[in-house]
Scaffold this motif. Structure first.
Motif, PDB file in Angstrom:
ATOM      1  N   ASN A  16     -43.156 -99.236   2.715  1.00 31.63           N
ATOM      2  CA  ASN A  16     -44.144 -98.506   2.221  1.00 31.63           C
ATOM      3  C   ASN A  16     -43.738 -97.213   1.361  1.00 31.63           C
ATOM      4  O   ASN A  16     -44.451 -96.268   1.461  1.00 31.63           O
ATOM      5  N   ASP A  17     -42.332 -97.311   1.325  1.00 33.06           N
ATOM      6  CA  ASP A  17     -41.885 -96.141   0.557  1.00 33.06           C
ATOM      7  C   ASP A  17     -42.363 -96.014  -0.989  1.00 33.06           C
ATOM      8  O   ASP A  17     -42.692 -97.083  -1.516  1.00 33.06           O
ATOM      9  N   PHE A  18     -42.277 -94.876  -1.580  1.00 37.37           N
ATOM     10  CA  PHE A  18     -42.828 -94.759  -2.796  1.00 37.37           C
ATOM     11  C   PHE A  18     -41.883 -93.706  -3.723  1.00 37.37           C
ATOM     12  O   PHE A  18     -41.581 -92.747  -3.176  1.00 37.37           O
ATOM     13  N   TRP A  19     -41.545 -94.105  -5.147  1.00 38.64           N
ATOM     14  CA  TRP A  19     -40.549 -93.389  -5.694  1.00 38.64           C
ATOM     15  C   TRP A  19     -40.972 -93.115  -6.970  1.00 38.64           C
ATOM     16  O   TRP A  19     -41.805 -93.784  -7.730  1.00 38.64           O
ATOM     17  N   GLU A  20     -40.564 -91.883  -7.738  1.00 38.22           N
ATOM     18  CA  GLU A  20     -40.943 -91.502  -8.861  1.00 38.22           C
ATOM     19  C   GLU A  20     -39.848 -91.566  -9.986  1.00 38.22           C
ATOM     20  O   GLU A  20     -38.657 -91.083  -9.441  1.00 38.22           O
ATOM     21  N   TYR A  21     -39.830 -92.033 -11.022  1.00 35.53           N
ATOM     22  CA  TYR A  21     -38.801 -92.397 -12.159  1.00 35.53           C
ATOM     23  C   TYR A  21     -39.196 -91.304 -13.112  1.00 35.53           C
ATOM     24  O   TYR A  21     -40.383 -91.496 -14.049  1.00 35.53           O
ATOM     25  N   ASN A  22     -38.353 -90.254 -13.530  1.00 33.84           N
ATOM     26  CA  ASN A  22     -38.420 -89.477 -14.658  1.00 33.84           C
ATOM     27  C   ASN A  22     -37.465 -89.664 -15.780  1.00 33.84           C
ATOM     28  O   ASN A  22     -36.292 -89.948 -15.580  1.00 33.84           O
ATOM     29  N   PRO A  23     -38.243 -90.462 -16.820  1.00 28.35           N
ATOM     30  CA  PRO A  23     -37.424 -90.887 -17.922  1.00 28.35           C
ATOM     31  C   PRO A  23     -36.375 -89.779 -18.567  1.00 28.35           C
ATOM     32  O   PRO A  23     -35.338 -90.066 -19.239  1.00 28.35           O
ATOM     33  N   ASN A  24     -37.029 -88.414 -18.680  1.00 30.38           N
ATOM     34  CA  ASN A  24     -36.417 -87.465 -19.335  1.00 30.38           C
ATOM     35  C   ASN A  24     -34.902 -86.934 -18.709  1.00 30.38           C
ATOM     36  O   ASN A  24     -34.073 -86.887 -19.569  1.00 30.38           O
ATOM     37  N   ASN A  25     -34.794 -87.213 -17.359  1.00 33.70           N
ATOM     38  CA  ASN A  25     -33.610 -86.786 -16.932  1.00 33.70           C
ATOM     39  C   ASN A  25     -33.017 -88.103 -16.332  1.00 33.70           C
ATOM     40  O   ASN A  25     -32.018 -88.100 -15.433  1.00 33.70           O
ATOM     41  N   ASN A  26     -33.771 -89.363 -16.376  1.00 37.59           N
ATOM     42  CA  ASN A  26     -33.245 -90.624 -15.714  1.00 37.59           C
ATOM     43  C   ASN A  26     -32.827 -90.510 -14.362  1.00 37.59           C
ATOM     44  O   ASN A  26     -31.785 -90.573 -13.693  1.00 37.59           O
ATOM     45  N   ASN A  27     -33.914 -89.864 -13.577  1.00 38.48           N
ATOM     46  CA  ASN A  27     -33.496 -89.747 -12.217  1.00 38.48           C
ATOM     47  C   ASN A  27     -35.034 -90.064 -11.473  1.00 38.48           C
ATOM     48  O   ASN A  27     -36.121 -90.361 -11.644  1.00 38.48           O
ATOM     49  N   TRP A  28     -34.388 -90.717  -9.906  1.00 38.26           N
ATOM     50  CA  TRP A  28     -35.745 -91.368  -9.187  1.00 38.26           C
ATOM     51  C   TRP A  28     -35.569 -89.988  -8.117  1.00 38.26           C
ATOM     52  O   TRP A  28     -34.945 -89.482  -7.492  1.00 38.26           O
ATOM     53  N   VAL A  29     -36.919 -89.865  -7.596  1.00 43.09           N
ATOM     54  CA  VAL A  29     -37.246 -89.036  -6.501  1.00 43.09           C
ATOM     55  C   VAL A  29     -38.275 -89.651  -5.344  1.00 43.09           C
ATOM     56  O   VAL A  29     -39.140 -90.346  -6.007  1.00 43.09           O
ATOM     57  N   ARG A  30     -37.890 -89.505  -4.453  1.00 41.01           N
ATOM     58  CA  ARG A  30     -38.720 -90.228  -3.154  1.00 41.01           C
ATOM     59  C   ARG A  30     -39.955 -89.194  -3.158  1.00 41.01           C
ATOM     60  O   ARG A  30     -39.724 -87.976  -2.954  1.00 41.01           O
ATOM     61  N   LYS A  31     -41.229 -89.682  -3.206  1.00 37.14           N
ATOM     62  CA  LYS A  31     -42.351 -89.206  -2.778  1.00 37.14           C
ATOM     63  C   LYS A  31     -42.781 -89.582  -1.521  1.00 37.14           C
ATOM     64  O   LYS A  31     -42.427 -90.465  -0.784  1.00 37.14           O
ATOM     65  N   ALA A  32     -44.427 -89.204  -1.355  1.00 37.92           N
ATOM     66  CA  ALA A  32     -44.591 -89.549   0.002  1.00 37.92           C
ATOM     67  C   ALA A  32     -45.272 -91.109   0.245  1.00 37.92           C
ATOM     68  O   ALA A  32     -45.508 -91.660  -0.817  1.00 37.92           O
ATOM     69  N   ASP A  33     -44.664 -91.288   1.413  1.00 36.14           N
ATOM     70  CA  ASP A  33     -44.853 -92.927   1.729  1.00 36.14           C
ATOM     71  C   ASP A  33     -46.648 -93.453   1.619  1.00 36.14           C
ATOM     72  O   ASP A  33     -47.221 -92.281   1.840  1.00 36.14           O
ATOM     73  N   LEU A  34     -46.861 -94.503   1.509  1.00 38.74           N
ATOM     74  CA  LEU A  34     -48.112 -94.782   1.644  1.00 38.74           C
ATOM     75  C   LEU A  34     -48.747 -94.684   2.906  1.00 38.74           C
ATOM     76  O   LEU A  34     -48.118 -94.500   3.982  1.00 38.74           O
ATOM     77  N   PHE A  35     -49.839 -94.263   3.021  1.00 39.77           N
ATOM     78  CA  PHE A  35     -50.740 -93.915   4.223  1.00 39.77           C
ATOM     79  C   PHE A  35     -50.546 -95.024   4.976  1.00 39.77           C
ATOM     80  O   PHE A  35     -50.470 -95.103   6.277  1.00 39.77           O
ATOM     81  N   GLY A  36     -50.960 -96.379   4.600  1.00 41.72           N
ATOM     82  CA  GLY A  36     -51.110 -97.398   5.406  1.00 41.72           C
ATOM     83  C   GLY A  36     -49.646 -98.023   5.578  1.00 41.72           C
ATOM     84  O   GLY A  36     -48.678 -97.534   5.500  1.00 41.72           O
ATOM     85  N   GLU A  37     -49.685 -99.346   6.135  1.00 40.99           N
ATOM     86  CA  GLU A  37     -48.251-100.262   6.578  1.00 40.99           C
ATOM     87  C   GLU A  37     -47.715-100.563   5.593  1.00 40.99           C
ATOM     88  O   GLU A  37     -48.154-100.724   4.444  1.00 40.99           O
ATOM     89  N   PRO A  38     -46.320-100.841   5.732  1.00 41.88           N
ATOM     90  CA  PRO A  38     -45.497-101.678   4.798  1.00 41.88           C
ATOM     91  C   PRO A  38     -46.046-102.875   4.403  1.00 41.88           C
ATOM     92  O   PRO A  38     -46.995-103.761   4.906  1.00 41.88           O
TER      93      PRO A  38
END
Length: 392
Positions: free
Chosen positions: A67-89
């Motif tokens: 249930n993890d959630f990730w953001e990709y920024n194409p400008n710097n070609n980088n992934w950042v973990r964001k808040a997990d889903l509220f619900g279950e995996p």
């Protein structure tokens, strides 16, 4: 004009004349997905960022849902973990975006959970539960301020759906719309172009059939219209996204040829499909995610041809050049021109394979025998008309 791509397209008119043009598209490897290896995740874009989350990994003994959630920024070609889903995996969920919010639903233990992600607060909140029956591997897309979910299967039970639902963000309410008129299915693809929605491909486990049909949904008329099918083989667990007035479907499990790394472009104005260049041979994707940021498409994660989980991310770019442009690095020619179906394909570099398609993108012939340059004789038994030869 220099062409630095591995793949080019040649359009050939076989008797009474031949016309030659070139289209350029390319695949570029980007930063690997930041989370754990997985398949059947959810991917979409919000603004100029891409988002990927949920999915599963089979370790040989257990299925591990995320249930993890990730953001990709194409400008710097980088992934950042964001808040997990509220619900279950979960895996095999549906996702789409509306404005600055992302929505993910279904495929949890209840099969009807529906959550919203707010980019401004980096938080998830529960919304009205999906009003249809519990399911996974449904399709979803958004048009304006409305979201749509339909099709899918009830947890590998053989109960497969064709119902279709609209979610109104302004009143947080679900309304049933016209059922999908094609064969009920799951693992299909859904996306929107302008004010229309599109659904195609998929698998029906009750009859063990894979589909390549393609349908357009008009929310104003609440009406489905069948469009030109993609290719001539069915597929499941493919990826789909849209850019401008074009739709793109590719990858997935193609029956009977196996897991693929192809990509097809749908033109709404002509109702035609065109097969474009394959992704790098090191990446084939089943259960991958696809999303679009601006004029770029992205495909990643999933499993490859050997069933190995991958965390690749590939950027797809599509550019079209003018008629009769030639490369000073890659010299390709056809002789004679025009011809009656028998001609010589000349190349200044080794050719891995060549493929002959009609202008709807349907493959008519393929030869994968490597030759190291100079020339190869091609003999086609096809009617007079306009054809496409794709050279790798």
């Amino acid at each position: 004009m220099k062409i630095n791509f591995k793949c080019i397209l040649l359009f050939i008119l076989i008797s009474p004349g031949i016309q030659l043009s070139q289209a350029q598209d390319s695949w570029t490897k980007k930063a690997d997905f930041g989370g754990k290896l997985r398949s059947n995740a959810v991917g979409f874009s919000i603004g100029n960022k891409g988002y990927v989350g949920t999915g599963f990994y089979y370790d040989g003994a257990n299925y591990n849902n995320y249930n993890d959630f990730w953001e990709y920024n194409p400008n710097n070609n980088n992934w950042v973990r964001k808040a997990d889903l509220f619900g279950e995996p979960r895996s095999g969920a549906v996702g789409f975006s509306i404005g600055n919010k992302g929505y993910i639903g279904t495929a949890d233990s209840s099969g009807v959970d529906f959550e919203v992600y707010d980019t401004t607060t980096n938080s998830w909140n529960l919304k009205a539960k999906f009003a249809g029956k519990a399911r996974s591997f449904a399709v979803g897309f958004s048009i304006g301020s409305k979201g749509y979910i339909g099709l899918g299967e009830y947890y590998y039970s053989g109960t497969i759906y064709s119902d279709f639902w609209e979610y109104d963000t302004t009143i947080n309410k679900w309304t049933r719309k016209a059922d999908f008129p094609g064969v009920p299915r799951w693992q299909a693809v859904g996306f929107s172009i302008g004010n229309k929605g599109y659904v195609g491909t998929g698998y029906n486990s009750s009859n063990n059939l894979y589909y390549n049909d393609f349908w357009e949904y008009d929310p104003k008329l609440d009406k489905w219209t069948q469009k030109t099918s993609i290719g001539h083989y069915g597929r499941s667990c493919a990826i789909g996204f849209s850019m401008a007035n074009k739709g793109y479907i590719g990858f997935g499990l193609i029956y009977p040829t196996g897991i693929s790394n192809d990509i097809w472009e749908y033109d709404t104005s002509s109702n035609t499909w065109l097969q474009l260049s394959y992704c790098d041979t090191s990446y084939t994707g089943y259960g991958s995610v696809g999303f679009c940021i601006g004029t770029k498409g992205f495909v990643g994660t999933g499993q490859n041809y050997s069933g190995v989980y991958v965390n690749d991310l590939w950027l797809y770019s599509n550019h079209t050049s003018g008629i009769e442009e030639q490369s000073d690095q890659i010299n390709l020619s056809i002789f004679p021109n025009p011809n009656s179906g028998n001609f010589i394909l000349n190349s200044s570099i080794p050719i891995e394979s060549y493929q002959v398609c009609d202008m709807n993108g349907k493959e008519l012939y393929r030869n994968s025998v490597l030759f190291d340059g100079n020339s190869i004789n091609v003999d086609l038994n096809v009617p007079n008309g306009l054809y496409l030869i794709r050279v790798v």
